[in-house]
Design an enzyme around this catalytic site. Sequence first.
Site, PDB file in Angstrom:
ATOM      1  N   THR A  99       0.875  -1.179   0.000  1.00 52.38           N
ATOM      2  CA  THR A  99       0.000   0.000   0.000  1.00 52.38           C
ATOM      3  C   THR A  99       0.913   1.230   0.000  1.00 52.38           C
ATOM      4  OG1 THR A  99       0.004   0.282   2.413  1.00 52.38           O
ATOM      5  CG2 THR A  99      -1.614  -1.272   1.499  1.00 52.38           C
TER       6      THR A  99
ATOM      7  N   THR B 134      -0.983  -2.631  19.586  1.00 56.28           N
ATOM      8  CA  THR B 134      -0.635  -1.278  19.998  1.00 56.28           C
ATOM      9  C   THR B 134      -1.166  -0.956  21.394  1.00 56.28           C
ATOM     10  OG1 THR B 134      -1.136   1.051  19.504  1.00 56.28           O
ATOM     11  CG2 THR B 134      -2.713  -0.536  18.737  1.00 56.28           C
ATOM     12  N   ASP B 135      -0.530  -0.002  22.048  1.00 56.96           N
ATOM     13  CA  ASP B 135      -1.032   0.438  23.360  1.00 56.96           C
ATOM     14  C   ASP B 135      -2.341   1.223  23.233  1.00 56.96           C
ATOM     15  OD1 ASP B 135      -0.054   2.801  22.265  1.00 56.96           O
ATOM     16  OD2 ASP B 135       1.244   3.315  23.962  1.00 56.96           O
ATOM     17  N   GLU B 136      -2.678   1.643  21.994  1.00 58.57           N
ATOM     18  CA  GLU B 136      -3.882   2.472  21.830  1.00 58.57           C
ATOM     19  C   GLU B 136      -5.164   1.718  22.142  1.00 58.57           C
ATOM     20  OE1 GLU B 136      -4.172   5.050  18.504  1.00 58.57           O
ATOM     21  OE2 GLU B 136      -2.043   5.506  18.483  1.00 58.57           O
TER      22      GLU B 136
ATOM     23  N   TYR C 286      -9.028   3.372  14.295  1.00 59.01           N
ATOM     24  CA  TYR C 286      -7.801   2.569  14.227  1.00 59.01           C
ATOM     25  C   TYR C 286      -7.679   1.679  15.465  1.00 59.01           C
ATOM     26  CZ  TYR C 286      -2.880   1.443  15.079  1.00 59.01           C
ATOM     27  OH  TYR C 286      -1.713   0.781  15.403  1.00 59.01           O
TER      28      TYR C 286
ATOM     29  N   LYS D  11      -7.785  -2.449  15.918  1.00 58.38           N
ATOM     30  CA  LYS D  11      -6.686  -3.239  16.492  1.00 58.38           C
ATOM     31  C   LYS D  11      -7.205  -4.028  17.709  1.00 58.38           C
ATOM     32  CE  LYS D  11      -2.865  -3.360  15.480  1.00 58.38           C
ATOM     33  NZ  LYS D  11      -2.125  -4.187  14.486  1.00 58.38           N
TER      34      LYS D  11
ATOM     35  N   LYS E 219       3.400  10.279  10.158  1.00 55.75           N
ATOM     36  CA  LYS E 219       3.456  10.213  11.615  1.00 55.75           C
ATOM     37  C   LYS E 219       4.268  11.408  12.117  1.00 55.75           C
ATOM     38  CE  LYS E 219       1.380   6.211  11.268  1.00 55.75           C
ATOM     39  NZ  LYS E 219       2.017   5.018  10.804  1.00 55.75           N
TER      40      LYS E 219
HETATM   41  P1  NAD Z   1       3.087   0.842   8.402  1.00 52.07           P
HETATM   42  O1  NAD Z   1       1.828   1.540   8.016  1.00 52.07           O
HETATM   43  O2  NAD Z   1       4.394   1.530   8.243  1.00 52.07           O
HETATM   44  O3  NAD Z   1       3.209  -0.534   7.567  1.00 52.07           O
HETATM   45  C1  NAD Z   1       2.116  -1.377   7.360  1.00 52.07           C
HETATM   46  C2  NAD Z   1       2.503  -2.364   6.274  1.00 52.07           C
HETATM   47  O4  NAD Z   1       1.395  -3.245   6.064  1.00 52.07           O
HETATM   48  C3  NAD Z   1       2.810  -1.724   4.912  1.00 52.07           C
HETATM   49  O5  NAD Z   1       3.967  -2.274   4.361  1.00 52.07           O
HETATM   50  C4  NAD Z   1       1.588  -2.055   4.070  1.00 52.07           C
HETATM   51  O6  NAD Z   1       1.881  -2.169   2.676  1.00 52.07           O
HETATM   52  C5  NAD Z   1       1.158  -3.376   4.672  1.00 52.07           C
HETATM   53  N1  NAD Z   1      -0.265  -3.636   4.463  1.00 52.07           N
HETATM   54  C6  NAD Z   1      -1.308  -2.806   4.698  1.00 52.07           C
HETATM   55  N2  NAD Z   1      -2.452  -3.385   4.356  1.00 52.07           N
HETATM   56  C7  NAD Z   1      -2.142  -4.630   3.912  1.00 52.07           C
HETATM   57  C8  NAD Z   1      -2.899  -5.718   3.430  1.00 52.07           C
HETATM   58  N3  NAD Z   1      -4.241  -5.646   3.313  1.00 52.07           N
HETATM   59  N4  NAD Z   1      -2.256  -6.856   3.085  1.00 52.07           N
HETATM   60  C9  NAD Z   1      -0.907  -6.952   3.191  1.00 52.07           C
HETATM   61  N5  NAD Z   1      -0.140  -5.947   3.622  1.00 52.07           N
HETATM   62  C10 NAD Z   1      -0.750  -4.792   3.975  1.00 52.07           C
HETATM   63  O7  NAD Z   1       2.857   0.340   9.874  1.00 52.07           O
HETATM   64  P2  NAD Z   1       3.874   0.270  11.110  1.00 52.07           P
HETATM   65  O8  NAD Z   1       3.917   1.580  11.772  1.00 52.07           O
HETATM   66  O9  NAD Z   1       5.104  -0.382  10.657  1.00 52.07           O
HETATM   67  O10 NAD Z   1       3.062  -0.728  12.066  1.00 52.07           O
HETATM   68  C11 NAD Z   1       3.193  -2.135  11.925  1.00 52.07           C
HETATM   69  C12 NAD Z   1       2.321  -2.816  12.953  1.00 52.07           C
HETATM   70  O11 NAD Z   1       2.697  -2.408  14.255  1.00 52.07           O
HETATM   71  C13 NAD Z   1       0.830  -2.479  12.827  1.00 52.07           C
HETATM   72  O12 NAD Z   1       0.103  -3.634  13.116  1.00 52.07           O
HETATM   73  C14 NAD Z   1       0.603  -1.427  13.897  1.00 52.07           C
HETATM   74  O13 NAD Z   1      -0.723  -1.444  14.357  1.00 52.07           O
HETATM   75  C15 NAD Z   1       1.593  -1.863  14.956  1.00 52.07           C
HETATM   76  N6  NAD Z   1       2.120  -0.807  15.828  1.00 52.07           N
HETATM   77  C16 NAD Z   1       2.664   0.330  15.288  1.00 52.07           C
HETATM   78  C17 NAD Z   1       3.230   1.288  16.135  1.00 52.07           C
HETATM   79  C18 NAD Z   1       3.856   2.541  15.604  1.00 52.07           C
HETATM   80  O14 NAD Z   1       4.201   3.424  16.393  1.00 52.07           O
HETATM   81  N7  NAD Z   1       4.054   2.686  14.307  1.00 52.07           N
HETATM   82  C19 NAD Z   1       3.198   1.079  17.527  1.00 52.07           C
HETATM   83  C20 NAD Z   1       2.617  -0.093  18.032  1.00 52.07           C
HETATM   84  C21 NAD Z   1       2.093  -1.039  17.167  1.00 52.07           C
HETATM   85  O1  DAU Z   2       0.813   4.317  20.447  1.00 54.76           O
HETATM   86  C1  DAU Z   2       1.094   3.491  19.358  1.00 54.76           C
HETATM   87  C2  DAU Z   2       0.544   4.125  18.105  1.00 54.76           C
HETATM   88  O2  DAU Z   2       1.366   5.251  17.830  1.00 54.76           O
HETATM   89  C3  DAU Z   2       0.523   3.173  16.914  1.00 54.76           C
HETATM   90  O3  DAU Z   2      -0.350   2.120  17.169  1.00 54.76           O
HETATM   91  C4  DAU Z   2       0.082   3.914  15.636  1.00 54.76           C
HETATM   92  O4  DAU Z   2       0.178   3.041  14.523  1.00 54.76           O
HETATM   93  C5  DAU Z   2       0.992   5.107  15.436  1.00 54.76           C
HETATM   94  O5  DAU Z   2       0.509   5.859  14.329  1.00 54.76           O
HETATM   95  C6  DAU Z   2       1.034   5.988  16.693  1.00 54.76           C
HETATM   96  O6  DAU Z   2      -0.238   6.670  16.882  1.00 54.76           O
HETATM   97  P1  DAU Z   2      -0.301   8.220  17.306  1.00 54.76           P
HETATM   98  O7  DAU Z   2      -1.612   8.746  16.876  1.00 54.76           O
HETATM   99  O8  DAU Z   2       0.102   8.419  18.709  1.00 54.76           O
HETATM  100  O9  DAU Z   2       0.917   8.787  16.369  1.00 54.76           O
HETATM  101  P2  DAU Z   2       1.043  10.097  15.479  1.00 54.76           P
HETATM  102  O10 DAU Z   2       2.453  10.165  15.023  1.00 54.76           O
HETATM  103  O11 DAU Z   2      -0.021  10.189  14.436  1.00 54.76           O
HETATM  104  O12 DAU Z   2       0.795  11.272  16.517  1.00 54.76           O
HETATM  105  C7  DAU Z   2       1.590  11.420  17.674  1.00 54.76           C
HETATM  106  C8  DAU Z   2       1.068  12.620  18.447  1.00 54.76           C
HETATM  107  O13 DAU Z   2       1.318  13.816  17.673  1.00 54.76           O
HETATM  108  C9  DAU Z   2      -0.431  12.603  18.666  1.00 54.76           C
HETATM  109  O14 DAU Z   2      -0.726  13.179  19.930  1.00 54.76           O
HETATM  110  C10 DAU Z   2      -0.991  13.480  17.568  1.00 54.76           C
HETATM  111  C11 DAU Z   2       0.104  14.503  17.382  1.00 54.76           C
HETATM  112  N1  DAU Z   2       0.214  15.047  15.990  1.00 54.76           N
HETATM  113  C12 DAU Z   2       0.345  14.152  14.972  1.00 54.76           C
HETATM  114  C13 DAU Z   2       0.438  14.583  13.668  1.00 54.76           C
HETATM  115  C14 DAU Z   2       0.542  13.596  12.522  1.00 54.76           C
HETATM  116  C15 DAU Z   2       0.241  16.413  15.763  1.00 54.76           C
HETATM  117  O15 DAU Z   2       0.164  17.226  16.699  1.00 54.76           O
HETATM  118  N2  DAU Z   2       0.339  16.843  14.470  1.00 54.76           N
HETATM  119  C16 DAU Z   2       0.423  15.984  13.409  1.00 54.76           C
HETATM  120  O16 DAU Z   2       0.493  16.465  12.250  1.00 54.76           O
END
Ligand code: NAD
Ligand code: DAU
Length: 349
Positions: free
Chosen positions: A38, A132-134, A157, A161, A196
């Site tokens: 994606t 995720t912790d969310e 979201y 999850k 992000k």
């Molecule tokens: P990301 O959005 O960077 O990557 C997601 C990946 O999944 C991409 O490569 C995308 O192509 C693939 N994907 C999406 N839909 C798909 C589908 N239908 N089939 C196959 N592949 C598909 O996400 P991330 O930040 O690397 O997060 C990875 C995992 O960790 C997620 O499950 C997320 O909920 C979890 N997580 C993320 C964070 C964070 O801070 N980013 C924190 C805690 C948990």
């Molecule tokens: O806690 C784990 C989660 O952290 C993961 O499960 C999610 O996949 C990941 O996206 C992340 O979620 P958040 O919503 O916390 O992350 P984000 O980077 O989108 O935002 C972090 C904080 O910053 C949140 O309080 C919103 C704020 N923010 C974010 C964006 C994108 C802003 O103030 N401005 C922005 O433009």
Amino acid sequence: MSKKVLITGGAGFIGSHVVRLFVEKYPNYQIYNLDALTYAGNLENLVDIELASNYTFIKGDITDENVIESLFDTYKFDNVIHLAAESHVDRSIEDPLAFVKTNVVGTMVLLNAFKNCWNEDFNDKLFYHISTDEVYGSLGETGLFTETTAYDPNSPYSASKASSDHFVRAYGETYKIPYVITNCSNNYGQNQFPEKLIPLFINNIINNKPLPVYGDGNYTRDWLYVKDHAIAIDLVFHKGRQGETYNIGGFNEWKNIDLITLLCQQMDNKLNRVNGSSEKLITYVKDRPGHDLRYAIDASKIKKELGWEPSVTFEEGLKVTIDWYLNNKVWLNNVTSGAYKSYYQKQYS
Ligand code: NAD
Ligand code: DAU
């Protein structure tokens, strides 16, 4: 090959770090990276290991039942590390159904394929679900999320999850699938898509664009360097107790505005700009609907049972991250051209 490990979402941010760690550390495992590519999936994240003999990339969608069943039939994956997901809260507010489809239905399709493939012969098999912790909702000014905190998700979201976590647990209870779940806090580091907070703001500072702070900026997140998350996943995969949940966190809480100020200072230094110039880009914008006030993880269970704790301080991790984005402008330009522009326009106009 002693294990056939299917890693879903391995072309994404966290997934690519997990794939690299497993490919390099376990030459006797065959690692299959299944990803739909994606907007968030990017094979450029894995060019350094793409020719490794124990690595196979498969382009495929986890919601496609026929494809997933036939992949299990062909390859007989005995272990799954499931990261594929729609992962951005703001996008879930715009298009919740896409999150139900990938995060809930996609997880169900994988669980069914795993169950059907092994037909109760679950010895040495594992379904590891990355969450995720969310799912725990929002904390007030005090307290920490533990593994027994009640689920209370607030965004589409986090609801999707939470739902997928429940299904994994239900399949464990009902069909005796061996599973483990980890719930991690906010990751940051190399290769994170610039939607992000941290990579978005790095990219905007480079380009002298406004830094859109939601609400008053007094929201708190617990930040973890992505490679420390990958190390935790490796440990839980090999040593975690089946049927258990482990919380993973950075012991590293920051109010958004304090983090943004630190980032601005580090960016001014790196870019040789006058101190304070990046901070001038800070712009307070309309808040995110349903914005969770605070997340903070109690990671004492994984520390006590598996000896894991973060190895990188936030200041170090942030420096390495900034350096990576500054040294990888082609990567950044590639992912911010095309569809990113219309996403940005819609989200921040
Ligand atoms: P990301 O959005 O960077 O990557 C997601 C990946 O999944 C991409 O490569 C995308 O192509 C693939 N994907 C999406 N839909 C798909 C589908 N239908 N089939 C196959 N592949 C598909 O996400 P991330 O930040 O690397 O997060 C990875 C995992 O960790 C997620 O499950 C997320 O909920 C979890 N997580 C993320 C964070 C964070 O801070 N980013 C924190 C805690 C948990
Ligand atoms: O806690 C784990 C989660 O952290 C993961 O499960 C999610 O996949 C990941 O996206 C992340 O979620 P958040 O919503 O916390 O992350 P984000 O980077 O989108 O935002 C972090 C904080 O910053 C949140 O309080 C919103 C704020 N923010 C974010 C964006 C994108 C802003 O103030 N401005 C922005 O433009």
